[in-house]
Motif scaffolding. Structure first.
Motif, PDB file in Angstrom:
ATOM      1  N   LEU A  75     -78.076  49.771 -41.644  1.00 28.87           N
ATOM      2  CA  LEU A  75     -79.103  49.514 -40.164  1.00 28.87           C
ATOM      3  C   LEU A  75     -79.224  50.253 -39.067  1.00 28.87           C
ATOM      4  O   LEU A  75     -79.952  50.726 -37.742  1.00 28.87           O
ATOM      5  CB  LEU A  75     -78.326  47.813 -39.217  1.00 28.87           C
ATOM      6  N   ASP A  76     -78.172  51.889 -39.269  1.00 27.72           N
ATOM      7  CA  ASP A  76     -77.833  52.633 -38.154  1.00 27.72           C
ATOM      8  C   ASP A  76     -78.035  52.572 -37.196  1.00 27.72           C
ATOM      9  O   ASP A  76     -78.275  53.855 -35.777  1.00 27.72           O
ATOM     10  CB  ASP A  76     -79.536  52.959 -39.269  1.00 27.72           C
ATOM     11  N   GLY A  77     -76.940  51.829 -36.596  1.00 29.04           N
ATOM     12  CA  GLY A  77     -76.933  51.489 -35.641  1.00 29.04           C
ATOM     13  C   GLY A  77     -75.777  50.613 -35.031  1.00 29.04           C
ATOM     14  O   GLY A  77     -74.925  50.553 -36.081  1.00 29.04           O
ATOM     15  N   SER A  78     -75.041  50.365 -34.167  1.00 27.33           N
ATOM     16  CA  SER A  78     -74.325  49.949 -33.570  1.00 27.33           C
ATOM     17  C   SER A  78     -75.115  47.977 -33.588  1.00 27.33           C
ATOM     18  O   SER A  78     -76.038  47.964 -33.294  1.00 27.33           O
ATOM     19  CB  SER A  78     -74.008  49.175 -31.978  1.00 27.33           C
ATOM     20  N   THR A  79     -73.646  46.880 -34.128  1.00 32.60           N
ATOM     21  CA  THR A  79     -73.830  44.929 -34.123  1.00 32.60           C
ATOM     22  C   THR A  79     -73.662  44.830 -32.241  1.00 32.60           C
ATOM     23  O   THR A  79     -72.507  45.421 -32.216  1.00 32.60           O
ATOM     24  CB  THR A  79     -73.480  45.399 -35.341  1.00 32.60           C
TER      25      THR A  79
END
Length: 160
Positions: A75-79
């Motif tokens: 997702l190329d980011g934080s979750t």
């Protein structure tokens, strides 16, 4: 027995040992808690290896976090919660408007090979705007981070 056959036998045995001492953490991003929920993405699987033995217990303990991290990289980011980059990637993958009334919840689903261990980890919720500009053949999907109908993707002049 010839030395070539012995050599072949040793190579075969070593290959078999390497394959037997390997576990795979299969990882997917789905839009629900069920393993049959719609698939958002098939994330790169994680392979665990050890020269002697890689136990199910070790693989099962590592797989949930490793899958969550692989999903965040995809997702190329934080979750949990999703940041703007991860949410935007999710919206692009969904390819549709997602309203606050019908939010999509994302889960990283994992399964450890040959161990009977499976589960899921919550990644976050997604609401998406679909923007299509007249005269252009381009559609953009933007992440509505607050999942709020009152928030607009592009600031409107004079709107406070």
């Amino acid at each position: 027995m010839s030395s070539a056959m012995i050599h072949f036998g040793l190579v075969f045995l070593m290959f078999a040992m390497v394959q037997a001492n390997r576990r795979t953490c299969f990882c997917e991003i789905r839009t629900g808690t069920s393993s049959t929920s719609p698939l958002l993405a098939d994330v790169d699987d994680i392979v665990y290896r050890h020269w002697f033995h890689y136990s199910c217990r070790t693989a099962a303990s590592r797989c949930p976090d490793d899958c969550r991290n692989a999903a965040a990289r995809f997702l190329d980011g934080s979750t949990n919660p999703l940041d703007v980059k991860a949410g935007t990637t999710a919206c692009e993958q969904l390819g549709r408007t997602v309203t606050p009334e019908n939010r999509v919840h994302l889960y990283a689903h994992y399964k450890t090979s040959s161990c009977g261990h499976a589960g899921h980890t919550y990644l976050g919720e997604v609401c998406c705007w679909k923007l299509q500009f007249r005269g252009l053949n381009q559609i953009l999907y933007l992440f509505n981070q607050s999942c709020d109908d009152e928030e607009f993707p592009i600031p409107i002049i004079g709107k406070k």
